[in-house]
Design an enzyme around this catalytic site. Structure first.
Site, mmCIF file in Angstrom:
data_model
loop_
_atom_site.group_PDB
_atom_site.id
_atom_site.type_symbol
_atom_site.label_atom_id
_atom_site.label_comp_id
_atom_site.label_asym_id
_atom_site.label_seq_id
_atom_site.Cartn_x
_atom_site.Cartn_y
_atom_site.Cartn_z
ATOM 1 N N ARG A 1 0.956 -0.917 -0.177
ATOM 2 C CA ARG A 1 -0.022 0.335 0.453
ATOM 3 C C ARG A 1 0.966 1.600 0.367
ATOM 4 N NH1 ARG A 1 -4.613 -1.652 4.904
ATOM 5 N NH2 ARG A 1 -5.257 -3.591 3.660
ATOM 6 N N ARG B 1 -3.715 6.493 -0.020
ATOM 7 C CA ARG B 1 -3.539 7.459 1.250
ATOM 8 C C ARG B 1 -2.975 8.412 1.937
ATOM 9 N NH1 ARG B 1 -9.106 4.711 3.698
ATOM 10 N NH2 ARG B 1 -7.518 2.665 3.495
#
Length: 355
Positions: free
Chosen positions: A38, A42
């Site tokens: 990841r 975000r």
């Protein structure tokens, strides 16, 4: 053919001698390579900017957007590998499963799969179903040059869990009820998903992936006996299907300390380890002939710089005698992580392990 071999014309020569691929092949490296699960997401303001107003699944199907998001952490952090920006349910969406990724929830399946008749909805995946993947890989491999690009897919058990439960689940009660109550249907479901997953990885490898990772996010919910009997055959089928391409195959799951040896036995060249098991103990459980990947607790990055460096040194010390080591977190980057903490971590690992 072993994933430790480099068949002519199969693996890009520009990436073959990279620190990341050398570590995967258990060869000497100039420094311990680093990438983060990841890493494109975000935690990066530039990611939030380009994704603004675009639903997750749609963003996975826009090649130029995928390429930009995949490249962002490489530019910012100087990681040793990029990982293709996508989601594990993309191949399911591509074959017509009615699903959506809902913010704050995750993948939600409109009609769960729980009967033999439901299997008919899981048709074969073709390259044409995911042409946007091939296009995005083309853009990325040209831009990345000598930096390896990791392809990935969700493992059959984790995909089955989403399909059977209808979405994320804490206890996996419907999944386990099917697995125990109708083992023949369960085996057929996982076998079908293994074919879909292998086809998805094949598209990525043929488009230029230098390595692939199979994510089994939820498999830590199983005992070793259940994993060996009810899951490992499907995971092994995926790994065996792509073995001939000669690219390293990574296997990762969360809460899989008791399964590490079996996950390696399923066919991985590199076994991912979460933060619950020290790497030297993980190596004992996995056995010889495998590289390991991991395993800093993602929450450590919220602490002081000194604390991050102390925990990182502990991991590097535990990895000192490994045959091969790829530094990573023990799970994905948390959304509110300070990006600068990741950049500093890459620099610290590179500096401390420079040969």
């Amino acid at each position: 053919m072993s994933a430790n071999q480099s068949p002519a014309g199969k693996q890009p020569t520009a990436t073959y001698d990279s620190a990341f691929l050398r570590a995967c092949r258990r060869e000497p490296v100039p420094h311990t390579p680093v990438w983060f699960m990841r890493q494109a997401g975000r935690s990066l303001p530039e990611y939030l900017k380009v994704r603004e107003g675009i639903p997750m699944l749609e963003s996975c199907m826009r090649p130029e957007l995928v390429a930009e998001i995949t490249l962002q952490p490489v530019r910012r952090h100087g990681v040793d590998a990029a990982i293709y920006f996508s989601d594990i349910v993309v191949p399911l969406k591509a074959i017509g499963i009615d699903l959506d990724i809902k913010p704050g929830v995750g993948p939600v399946i409109e009609k769960p799969i729980r009967t033999r008749a439901d299997l008919a909805r899981l048709r074969d995946l073709t390259p044409e179903d995911v042409s946007y993947v091939t296009e995005a890989f083309g853009l990325l491999t040209r831009e990345l040059g000598a930096t390896p690009l990791i392809g990935f897919a969700g493992a059959p058990f984790t995909l089955a869990s989403y399909l059977v439960e209808g979405g994320p689940s804490r206890n996996h009660e419907h999944t386990k009820a099917l697995m125990y109550g109708d083992p023949e249907l369960w085996a057929d479901l996982l076998d079908r998903l293994a074919d879909i997953t292998a086809a998805f990885l094949t598209v990525q490898i043929e488009a230029g992936a230098s390595a692939v990772q199979l994510f089994d996010s939820w498999v830590g919910a199983l005992s070793p006996a259940d994993y060996r009997r009810s899951v490992m055959p499907a995971s092994r089928k995926v790994f065996e299907t792509v073995a001939g391409y000669g690219v390293p195959r990574i296997h990762f799951g969360v809460g899989t300390g008791e399964l590490l040896g079996l996950m390696g036995e399923a066919g991985a060249d590199v076994v991912g380890v979460d933060w619950r098991v020290p790497l030297d103990e993980a190596a004992r459980r996995v056995g010889p002939g495998k590289a390991l990947q991991g395993n800093l607790d993602p929450a450590v990055l919220f602490s002081t710089r000194e604390a991050v460096e102390t925990k990182t040194r502990e991991i590097l010390d535990a990895a000192a005698d490994l045959e091969g080591h790829v530094f990573n977190l023990g799970h994905g980057v948390l959304p509110t992580t300070d990006p600068d903490a990741l950049t500093r971590l890459v620099e610290y690992v590179h500096t401390r392990t420079a040969r």
